[in-house]
Scaffold this motif. Structure first.
Motif, PDB file in Angstrom:
ATOM      1  N   ALA A 153       3.642  -1.845   7.089  1.00 43.45           N
ATOM      2  CA  ALA A 153       4.712  -1.079   7.730  1.00 43.45           C
ATOM      3  C   ALA A 153       4.171  -0.220   8.865  1.00 43.45           C
ATOM      4  O   ALA A 153       4.844  -0.026   9.890  1.00 43.45           O
ATOM      5  CB  ALA A 153       5.419  -0.207   6.694  1.00 43.45           C
ATOM      6  N   ASP A 154       2.945   0.283   8.710  1.00 45.21           N
ATOM      7  CA  ASP A 154       2.362   1.128   9.757  1.00 45.21           C
ATOM      8  C   ASP A 154       2.127   0.358  11.049  1.00 45.21           C
ATOM      9  O   ASP A 154       1.990   0.971  12.118  1.00 45.21           O
ATOM     10  CB  ASP A 154       1.041   1.736   9.272  1.00 45.21           C
ATOM     11  CG  ASP A 154       1.254   2.893   8.317  1.00 45.21           C
ATOM     12  OD1 ASP A 154       2.058   3.778   8.651  1.00 45.21           O
ATOM     13  OD2 ASP A 154       0.628   2.920   7.246  1.00 45.21           O
ATOM     14  N   ASN A 162       0.362  11.490   5.499  1.00 49.83           N
ATOM     15  CA  ASN A 162      -0.795  12.015   6.218  1.00 49.83           C
ATOM     16  C   ASN A 162      -0.798  11.469   7.646  1.00 49.83           C
ATOM     17  O   ASN A 162      -1.462  10.477   7.948  1.00 49.83           O
ATOM     18  CB  ASN A 162      -2.085  11.621   5.490  1.00 49.83           C
ATOM     19  CG  ASN A 162      -3.173  12.654   5.684  1.00 49.83           C
ATOM     20  OD1 ASN A 162      -3.214  13.328   6.704  1.00 49.83           O
ATOM     21  ND2 ASN A 162      -4.044  12.782   4.710  1.00 49.83           N
ATOM     22  N   THR A 163      -0.062  12.137   8.521  1.00 48.98           N
ATOM     23  CA  THR A 163       0.189  11.602   9.857  1.00 48.98           C
ATOM     24  C   THR A 163      -1.087  11.356  10.636  1.00 48.98           C
ATOM     25  O   THR A 163      -1.287  10.276  11.220  1.00 48.98           O
ATOM     26  CB  THR A 163       1.105  12.561  10.640  1.00 48.98           C
ATOM     27  OG1 THR A 163       2.302  12.782   9.896  1.00 48.98           O
ATOM     28  CG2 THR A 163       1.451  11.979  11.994  1.00 48.98           C
ATOM     29  N   HIS A 164      -1.974  12.335  10.686  1.00 46.37           N
ATOM     30  CA  HIS A 164      -3.139  12.182  11.553  1.00 46.37           C
ATOM     31  C   HIS A 164      -4.100  11.107  11.047  1.00 46.37           C
ATOM     32  O   HIS A 164      -4.895  10.572  11.833  1.00 46.37           O
ATOM     33  CB  HIS A 164      -3.875  13.519  11.725  1.00 46.37           C
ATOM     34  CG  HIS A 164      -4.408  14.103  10.463  1.00 46.37           C
ATOM     35  ND1 HIS A 164      -3.659  14.914   9.655  1.00 46.37           N
ATOM     36  CD2 HIS A 164      -5.621  14.009   9.868  1.00 46.37           C
ATOM     37  CE1 HIS A 164      -4.371  15.294   8.615  1.00 46.37           C
ATOM     38  NE2 HIS A 164      -5.560  14.752   8.722  1.00 46.37           N
ATOM     39  N   GLU A 165      -4.060  10.761   9.762  1.00 49.40           N
ATOM     40  CA  GLU A 165      -4.933   9.714   9.246  1.00 49.40           C
ATOM     41  C   GLU A 165      -4.332   8.320   9.426  1.00 49.40           C
ATOM     42  O   GLU A 165      -5.058   7.326   9.424  1.00 49.40           O
ATOM     43  CB  GLU A 165      -5.216   9.948   7.757  1.00 49.40           C
ATOM     44  CG  GLU A 165      -5.945  11.245   7.423  1.00 49.40           C
ATOM     45  CD  GLU A 165      -7.402  11.233   7.832  1.00 49.40           C
ATOM     46  OE1 GLU A 165      -7.841  10.262   8.493  1.00 49.40           O
ATOM     47  OE2 GLU A 165      -8.114  12.199   7.501  1.00 49.40           O
ATOM     48  N   LEU A 166      -3.030   8.228   9.578  1.00 53.13           N
ATOM     49  CA  LEU A 166      -2.368   6.926   9.611  1.00 53.13           C
ATOM     50  C   LEU A 166      -1.768   6.582  10.973  1.00 53.13           C
ATOM     51  O   LEU A 166      -1.081   5.576  11.109  1.00 53.13           O
ATOM     52  CB  LEU A 166      -1.248   6.886   8.556  1.00 53.13           C
ATOM     53  CG  LEU A 166      -1.682   7.114   7.103  1.00 53.13           C
ATOM     54  CD1 LEU A 166      -0.469   7.202   6.193  1.00 53.13           C
ATOM     55  CD2 LEU A 166      -2.608   6.001   6.637  1.00 53.13           C
ATOM     56  N   ALA A 167      -2.025   7.410  11.981  1.00 57.53           N
ATOM     57  CA  ALA A 167      -1.426   7.193  13.300  1.00 57.53           C
ATOM     58  C   ALA A 167      -2.059   5.994  13.993  1.00 57.53           C
ATOM     59  O   ALA A 167      -3.255   5.985  14.277  1.00 57.53           O
ATOM     60  CB  ALA A 167      -1.580   8.448  14.153  1.00 57.53           C
ATOM     61  N   VAL A 168      -1.248   4.979  14.275  1.00 58.26           N
ATOM     62  CA  VAL A 168      -1.715   3.751  14.913  1.00 58.26           C
ATOM     63  C   VAL A 168      -1.312   3.691  16.382  1.00 58.26           C
ATOM     64  O   VAL A 168      -1.970   3.031  17.182  1.00 58.26           O
ATOM     65  CB  VAL A 168      -1.161   2.522  14.155  1.00 58.26           C
ATOM     66  CG1 VAL A 168      -1.559   1.227  14.833  1.00 58.26           C
ATOM     67  CG2 VAL A 168      -1.654   2.528  12.712  1.00 58.26           C
ATOM     68  N   TYR A 169      -0.252   4.379  16.753  1.00 55.20           N
ATOM     69  CA  TYR A 169       0.306   4.257  18.105  1.00 55.20           C
ATOM     70  C   TYR A 169      -0.752   4.536  19.168  1.00 55.20           C
ATOM     71  O   TYR A 169      -1.474   5.537  19.109  1.00 55.20           O
ATOM     72  CB  TYR A 169       1.466   5.228  18.269  1.00 55.20           C
ATOM     73  CG  TYR A 169       2.164   5.130  19.597  1.00 55.20           C
ATOM     74  CD1 TYR A 169       2.833   3.976  19.978  1.00 55.20           C
ATOM     75  CD2 TYR A 169       2.163   6.217  20.477  1.00 55.20           C
ATOM     76  CE1 TYR A 169       3.484   3.890  21.192  1.00 55.20           C
ATOM     77  CE2 TYR A 169       2.818   6.142  21.690  1.00 55.20           C
ATOM     78  CZ  TYR A 169       3.469   4.977  22.052  1.00 55.20           C
ATOM     79  OH  TYR A 169       4.118   4.899  23.262  1.00 55.20           O
ATOM     80  N   CYS A 170      -0.824   3.641  20.143  1.00 51.23           N
ATOM     81  CA  CYS A 170      -1.828   3.781  21.200  1.00 51.23           C
ATOM     82  C   CYS A 170      -1.194   3.753  22.588  1.00 51.23           C
ATOM     83  O   CYS A 170      -1.898   3.559  23.584  1.00 51.23           O
ATOM     84  CB  CYS A 170      -2.885   2.687  21.084  1.00 51.23           C
ATOM     85  SG  CYS A 170      -2.214   1.019  21.008  1.00 51.23           S
TER      86      CYS A 170
END
Length: 701
Positions: free
Chosen positions: A241-242, A260-268
């Motif tokens: 899903a991420d 945990n937003t900062h650990e799972l943030a994928v957007y680039c």
């Protein structure tokens, strides 16, 4: 002067740096931190980077507030410069190099992890290391002087990473370097010779960093990390899903499909995603002919595979490795995905720019469908996910991809690339800075005034203010009380030291023995019998009659092991010991005295006076690295009440000195100094050979 204080910056990093700064200013040792966990091996923790030259210079020469902010922000220009130089060497285009540098520097990982300054600092070295490795692997396109600088840079950059004290990200960097070296240097005999030289230089870097590596291994050995369940390392992996974040940055309230937003943030970024498609579209042979794009693709796939944790399977193999197997949060491997995306996007832009200059139309038609996919992701999340973001945020993703696609169309028709650069900066900065709360700053005076400290004076005793190892639900209050002058008997730390007095079976006696005066009224602490509740101070529970830091006693209880000793604590009757101690008989009714004459971190001097032999108990956390002398003569260090230390003192007046001199630190310093000397000799030899080679043609002429 405002200090950044979001989350871990206030709860962990700032209190640690304040102690480090004060120790440097006063000329004290900084390896042992007495104000946390009743004493704590700070160098072993590594998070302060105490032996890193940049940290030493900052906190030695500047006020802690200025030094702290400079430490946080200095990694970003360093990262940007390294990316630009690395990409310029490969792509030969300044505009593409700057675009790739901006994409990585402002990536979701880099800005989201502003809260983890050591992680950002370690990763900021990666492009510089790859640049140096490339110079050694491909010497034909560099001058001899440049090659010499690269050979010096590899061990120095490697040791710099290690001295920053965050080995998990050093591991990520090493993984990227290994894949890069095998791709660019493993295809010829000359390449394998270069790989051998690189291995020697990396080994030198490892040895220079020994002053941090050996203490970290020591701290790990004496931490609770080794006692945690095996599945602990698999917490917070990425999910399928991420992956929707790549086309929908604001789909959920937390932006990720987790908490945990900062650990799972994928957007680039919207534009980098489109440029990655440009890099691969239409010319399969181009991908095979481009070693850089091919290498970054392999790196990105492996990193993403690792980030899925136990579900992916590859992380399970990593968990079996020594030391490396202790690293948790598989999702952190996403940093290498962000790096790979930045490089491939820069390559895609370079390819598109070259096509534009030739008058060709190389914009893949598939790009027009990406905004549609982004819209479908927004609609699907709105329909099927309960924690969906607001409609404005939800559909901001499709808008961003429409704008990115339109800007690429204009660029393909001959528009200048400045707009692309500004769009990337704005897109990523809005995404990252909005979460990383860079604007939340306060002065040190404001921070100290707003700390919810217990009543009374810090001299009254220690405090338990962090709910991580106590009864009840796990919470994280951090170490901010240190900023107000209090000493914590517990604390917030990655490598929690093993503790017996404080834990799931904490009692009033164990709190009194630990010298605790106040314990936070949370986490089930009100269930401990004997604590005093006050209507005037409802947030705190008072511990009656905490024991002093120094005690002289002849009453000892021998426990068979630590588990038995934990059940035998008694603040008023005896001291629990794990070995037989025989004291000469004497008057039991005398009044022995002990007081501290000098109390500095890692160096405590005590004077005792008694009519007979006594066991001296110092409530400072026990560690095998402590050395004790009585009247100048080495004496056996004794574990007292499991967590503390002591020694036997004879009758009369005695001078007792406790010094923290762990073998891990001593050996680490010796290895680091020896490696620096070896590196210097190697470079001198290379300079000599270079000059000799230059003189030979002259003599022949």
């Amino acid at each position: 002067f405002g200090v950044f204080l979001a989350d871990d910056l206030l709860n962990y990093h700032l209190p640690i740096r304040q102690f480090y700064s004060q120790a440097l200013q006063h000329g004290d040792a900084f390896d042992w931190m007495p104000s946390l966990f009743n004493g704590f091996y700070l160098t072993g923790s590594g998070q302060a980077g105490t032996y890193h030259p940049w940290h030493w210079l900052l906190y030695r020469c500047l006020p802690v507030s200025v030094a702290f902010n400079l430490e946080l922000v200095s990694s970003y220009p360093f990262m940007l410069a390294g990316m630009v130089l690395f990409l310029k060497r490969h792509l030969r285009r300044r505009d593409a190099a700057w675009l790739g540098g901006v994409i990585f520097t402002f990536s979701g990982f880099s800005l989201m992890h502003f809260l983890h300054p050591n992680a950002i600092a370690v990763i900021a070295h990666l492009p510089w290391l790859l640049l140096a490795l490339d110079v050694v692997l491909r010497p034909g396109i560099s001058s001899r002087r440049t090659r010499l600088l690269a050979e010096a840079g590899i061990p120095l950059l490697t040791s710099s990473q290690l001295l920053l004290g965050y080995p998990q990200y050093v591991w990520f960097s090493l993984l990227a370097e290994s894949i890069y070296c095998l791709s660019f240097g493993g295809t010829s005999f000359a390449g394998w010779k270069s790989l051998l030289r690189l291995s020697f230089l990396k080994l030198l870097g490892l040895m220079i960093g020994a002053v941090q590596i050996l203490p970290s291994l020591d701290a790990l050995k004496h931490s609770v990390r080794n006692q945690l369940p095996a599945d602990y390392v698999y917490q917070d992996p990425l999910t399928l899903a991420d992956m929707l974040q790549w086309i929908g940055p604001y789909l959920t309230q937390s932006r990720v499909f987790g908490e945990n937003t900062h650990e799972l943030a994928v957007y680039c970024g919207a534009l980098p995603v489109l440029l990655v498609i440009v890099a691969f579209w239409g010319q399969k042979s181009h991908w095979f002919r481009s070693p850089l794009t091919r290498t970054m693709t392999i790196l990105g796939v492996i990193a993403l595979w690792l980030s899925f944790g136990q579900a992916g399977g590859l992380y399970v193999l990593q968990a079996q490795l020594p030391f490396v197997g202790n690293f948790r949060w598989p999702s952190r491997g996403i940093v290498l995905v962000h790096f790979a995306v930045a490089v491939i996007a820069a390559a895609g832009f370079s390819r598109l720019a070259e096509a534009v200059e030739k008058g060709e139309d190389r914009l893949p038609p598939i790009l027009k469908f990406v905004p549609i996919l982004s819209m479908l992701a927004a609609i699907g999340t709105w329909m099927f996910y309960k924690d969906v973001a607001s409609p404005t945020q939800l559909f901001l993703g499709p808008v961003l991809f429409v704008l990115a696609w339109q800007m690429l169309k204009e660029f393909s028709r001959g528009a200048i690339c400045l707009g692309l650069m500004l769009f990337v900066v704005g897109d990523l900065a809005a995404y990252g800075l909005n979460y990383a709360v860079l604007g939340k700053t306060k002065s040190m005076q404001q921070i100290q005034a707003e700390i919810a400290a217990p009543p009374g004076s810090p001299n009254d005793g220690r405090v338990v203010g962090e709910i991580q190892i106590m009864n009840g639900p796990t919470k994280y209050r951090g170490n901010a009380l240190l900023l107000a002058g209090w000493n914590q008997a517990d604390g917030y730390e990655g490598l929690l030291p093993q503790m017996h007095l404080l834990g799931e079976n904490t009692t009033l006696d164990s709190l009194r023995i630990a010298g605790v005066k106040w314990i936070v009224n949370d986490g089930g602490h009100d269930q401990i019998d004997g604590l005093i509740q006050s209507e005037q101070h409802p947030d705190w529970l008072e511990v009656p009659n905490p024991l002093p830091r120094l005690r002289l006693t002849r009453n000892m209880l021998l426990a068979a092991n630590a588990a038995t000793g934990t059940k035998s604590f008694s603040a008023d009757n005896h001291v629990v010991v794990l070995e037989e101690i025989t004291l000469p008989s004497g008057d039991e009714n005398n009044s022995p005295q002990a007081f501290i004459t000098s109390d500095r971190s890692g160096n405590i001097e005590i004077q005792t006076d008694s009519a007979n032999s006594q066991l001296l108990v110092l409530s400072e956390h026990h560690h095998p690295g402590w050395r004790v002398t009585v009247n100048g003569q080495p004496t056996k260090l004794i574990r007292a009440d499991l967590d503390f230390m002591g020694c036997v003192v004879p009758a009369g007046t005695n001078k007792v000195q406790f010094n923290f001199q762990p073998d891990s630190l001593r050996h680490g310093k010796m290895i680091s100094i020896s490696a620096l000397v070896l590196l210097f000799l190697y470079l001198i030899t290379q300079v000599f050979l270079w000059r000799r080679d230059r003189e030979i043609p002259k003599s022949l002429t």
